[in-house]
Scaffold this motif. Structure first.
Motif, PDB file in Angstrom:
ATOM      1  N   UNK A   1      21.036  26.108  -7.217  1.00  0.00           N
ATOM      2  CA  UNK A   1      21.160  25.411  -5.941  1.00  0.00           C
ATOM      3  C   UNK A   1      19.946  24.507  -5.716  1.00  0.00           C
ATOM      4  N   UNK A   2      18.765  24.972  -6.088  1.00  0.00           N
ATOM      5  CA  UNK A   2      17.570  24.143  -5.967  1.00  0.00           C
ATOM      6  C   UNK A   2      17.706  22.882  -6.826  1.00  0.00           C
ATOM      7  N   UNK A   3      18.204  23.047  -8.031  1.00  0.00           N
ATOM      8  CA  UNK A   3      18.379  21.897  -8.938  1.00  0.00           C
ATOM      9  C   UNK A   3      19.395  20.903  -8.381  1.00  0.00           C
ATOM     10  N   UNK A   4      20.428  21.419  -7.733  1.00  0.00           N
ATOM     11  CA  UNK A   4      21.432  20.527  -7.141  1.00  0.00           C
ATOM     12  C   UNK A   4      20.814  19.611  -6.095  1.00  0.00           C
ATOM     13  N   UNK A   5      19.848  20.133  -5.354  1.00  0.00           N
ATOM     14  CA  UNK A   5      19.251  19.352  -4.268  1.00  0.00           C
ATOM     15  C   UNK A   5      18.158  18.402  -4.736  1.00  0.00           C
ATOM     16  N   UNK A   6      17.702  18.553  -5.980  1.00  0.00           N
ATOM     17  CA  UNK A   6      16.661  17.686  -6.515  1.00  0.00           C
ATOM     18  C   UNK A   6      17.204  16.310  -6.878  1.00  0.00           C
ATOM     19  N   UNK A   7      16.401  15.284  -6.645  1.00  0.00           N
ATOM     20  CA  UNK A   7      16.713  13.963  -7.168  1.00  0.00           C
ATOM     21  C   UNK A   7      16.584  13.994  -8.690  1.00  0.00           C
ATOM     22  N   UNK A   8      17.235  13.065  -9.397  1.00  0.00           N
ATOM     23  CA  UNK A   8      17.210  13.086 -10.870  1.00  0.00           C
ATOM     24  C   UNK A   8      15.813  13.127 -11.471  1.00  0.00           C
ATOM     25  N   UNK A   9      14.852  12.518 -10.798  1.00  0.00           N
ATOM     26  CA  UNK A   9      13.475  12.522 -11.304  1.00  0.00           C
ATOM     27  C   UNK A   9      12.600  13.524 -10.554  1.00  0.00           C
ATOM     28  N   UNK A  10      13.227  14.480  -9.873  1.00  0.00           N
ATOM     29  CA  UNK A  10      12.496  15.441  -9.059  1.00  0.00           C
ATOM     30  C   UNK A  10      11.987  16.623  -9.869  1.00  0.00           C
ATOM     31  N   UNK A  11      11.375  17.566  -9.168  1.00  0.00           N
ATOM     32  CA  UNK A  11      10.833  18.759  -9.818  1.00  0.00           C
ATOM     33  C   UNK A  11      11.107  19.996  -8.971  1.00  0.00           C
ATOM     34  N   UNK A  12      11.108  21.137  -9.635  1.00  0.00           N
ATOM     35  CA  UNK A  12      11.225  22.431  -8.970  1.00  0.00           C
ATOM     36  C   UNK A  12      10.044  23.280  -9.422  1.00  0.00           C
ATOM     37  N   UNK A  13       9.270  23.780  -8.469  1.00  0.00           N
ATOM     38  CA  UNK A  13       8.057  24.540  -8.779  1.00  0.00           C
ATOM     39  C   UNK A  13       8.136  25.918  -8.136  1.00  0.00           C
ATOM     40  N   UNK A  14       7.995  26.969  -8.950  1.00  0.00           N
ATOM     41  CA  UNK A  14       8.141  28.336  -8.461  1.00  0.00           C
ATOM     42  C   UNK A  14       7.009  29.204  -9.020  1.00  0.00           C
ATOM     43  N   UNK A  15       6.515  30.091  -8.172  1.00  0.00           N
ATOM     44  CA  UNK A  15       5.485  31.051  -8.595  1.00  0.00           C
ATOM     45  C   UNK A  15       5.964  32.463  -8.293  1.00  0.00           C
ATOM     46  N   UNK A  16       5.839  33.346  -9.293  1.00  0.00           N
ATOM     47  CA  UNK A  16       6.293  34.726  -9.133  1.00  0.00           C
ATOM     48  C   UNK A  16       5.286  35.703  -9.749  1.00  0.00           C
ATOM     49  N   UNK A  17       5.095  36.817  -9.092  1.00  0.00           N
ATOM     50  CA  UNK A  17       4.217  37.863  -9.584  1.00  0.00           C
ATOM     51  C   UNK A  17       4.895  38.682 -10.671  1.00  0.00           C
ATOM     52  N   UNK A  18       4.075  39.355 -11.464  1.00  0.00           N
ATOM     53  CA  UNK A  18       4.568  40.347 -12.422  1.00  0.00           C
ATOM     54  C   UNK A  18       3.821  41.646 -12.133  1.00  0.00           C
ATOM     55  N   UNK A  19       4.440  42.519 -11.329  1.00  0.00           N
ATOM     56  CA  UNK A  19       3.792  43.767 -10.943  1.00  0.00           C
ATOM     57  C   UNK A  19       3.507  44.659 -12.141  1.00  0.00           C
ATOM     58  N   UNK A  20       4.256  44.481 -13.228  1.00  0.00           N
ATOM     59  CA  UNK A  20       4.048  45.292 -14.420  1.00  0.00           C
ATOM     60  C   UNK A  20       2.745  45.009 -15.127  1.00  0.00           C
ATOM     61  N   UNK A  21       2.046  43.952 -14.728  1.00  0.00           N
ATOM     62  CA  UNK A  21       0.748  43.626 -15.333  1.00  0.00           C
ATOM     63  C   UNK A  21      -0.413  44.167 -14.499  1.00  0.00           C
ATOM     64  N   UNK A  22      -0.116  44.940 -13.476  1.00  0.00           N
ATOM     65  CA  UNK A  22      -1.163  45.437 -12.577  1.00  0.00           C
ATOM     66  C   UNK A  22      -2.197  46.280 -13.324  1.00  0.00           C
ATOM     67  N   UNK A  23      -3.459  46.023 -13.016  1.00  0.00           N
ATOM     68  CA  UNK A  23      -4.564  46.842 -13.527  1.00  0.00           C
ATOM     69  C   UNK A  23      -5.411  47.256 -12.332  1.00  0.00           C
ATOM     70  N   UNK A  24      -5.533  48.551 -12.127  1.00  0.00           N
ATOM     71  CA  UNK A  24      -6.280  49.086 -10.987  1.00  0.00           C
ATOM     72  C   UNK A  24      -7.383  50.014 -11.494  1.00  0.00           C
TER      73      UNK A  24
END
Length: 268
Positions: free
Chosen positions: A127-150
């Motif tokens: 759906x995000x890609x549908x709303x982008x112009x042909x020369x547009x971009x989609x930028x997303x950031x997501x965590x990876x909880x499995x990489x946690x070091x405590x």
């Protein structure tokens, strides 16, 4: 996708934590590519702190539309924009799965920590890609909880990680979303994909206090707590014990926490 269940909910503790986020940190990987007069969509915008920062970044002629499925956080976002005097931003209650916004209407689409909560992240990206112009971009950031070091690590904090992941997956989400993000972009039809990583690291006094205290609160008062009890994953005594563990952890001399963030920019 009416049955999507947001892991964190919108309790006071959650909204306060999300309101502390800034575009300078959360969108650093894409900010150099965003400039006036671009029109940007921020989906899953929450209380809007990042969205408003992005709007300021796109001045004088750019603009941002922030969407979220929660009426309460959209209202808060609107009020925050007014208080900050930022007028080139709009906030609307919409679903990313069916925004009802025109095709090819945005130069860019952005999301921060959203896809991990969705049962079908590829549909959201489509759906995000549908709303982008042909020369547009989609930028997303997501965590990876499995990489946690405590450090120092103990059984109580291990239980926190286990409970968090089990509740997230029971809700239909993916707490280790970062490692899947590039693949989701591929499956959504993006051809030109750029992938980077960064970390959230808490080691100084201020960072340890903020991270430890917010989780000491959220593990008892947010939707994670109510869902954990509802699903039979944890009881109130368990959550109280974990809350206390976070408070003790933040005051230890060697305390340290880090996990990775995956950042993807897709085009085409």
């Amino acid at each position: 996708m009416a049955n999507e269940k947001y892991l964190h909910g919108h309790s006071k503790s959650v909204v306060a934590a999300h309101s502390a986020r800034t575009a300078a940190e959360a969108a650093a990987f894409v900010l150099p590519e965003l400039c006036s007069p671009m029109r940007l969509l921020d989906f899953g915008c929450g209380p809007g702190s990042i969205t408003i920062d992005l709007a300021e970044h796109l001045m004088p002629d750019g603009s941002v539309v922030g969407i979220d499925s929660s009426d309460s956080v959209i209202e808060q976002a609107r009020n925050s924009a007014i208080k900050r005097g930022v007028s080139n931003v709009e906030f609307e209650v919409r679903s990313i799965f069916d925004t009802e916004l025109p095709s090819e209407s945005f130069d860019g689409v952005y999301a921060h920590q959203v896809l991990q909560h969705l049962a079908d992240p590829v549909s959201a990206l489509t759906e995000a890609r549908r709303m982008m112009k042909p020369d547009g971009l989609c930028a997303v950031r997501e965590v990876d909880w499995g990489t946690s070091a405590i450090h120092p690590f103990n059984d109580d904090l291990n239980d926190f990680l286990r409970i968090y992941s089990e509740v997230a997956r029971r809700n239909g989400g993916e707490p280790d979303a970062g490692r899947f993000l590039k693949g989701w972009f591929v499956d959504a039809g993006f051809a030109d994909i750029q992938t980077t990583t960064s970390t959230w690291t808490f080691s100084d006094e201020a960072g340890l206090k903020w991270w430890g205290e917010q989780w000491a609160d959220r593990i008892k008062t947010s939707s994670i707590a109510t869902s954990a009890i509802e699903y039979g994953i944890a009881g109130e005594t368990d959550l109280e014990r974990i809350s206390q563990a976070w408070l003790e952890w933040k005051n230890q001399a060697g305390a340290f926490f880090v996990f990775t963030q995956t950042e993807v920019i897709g085009r085409g």
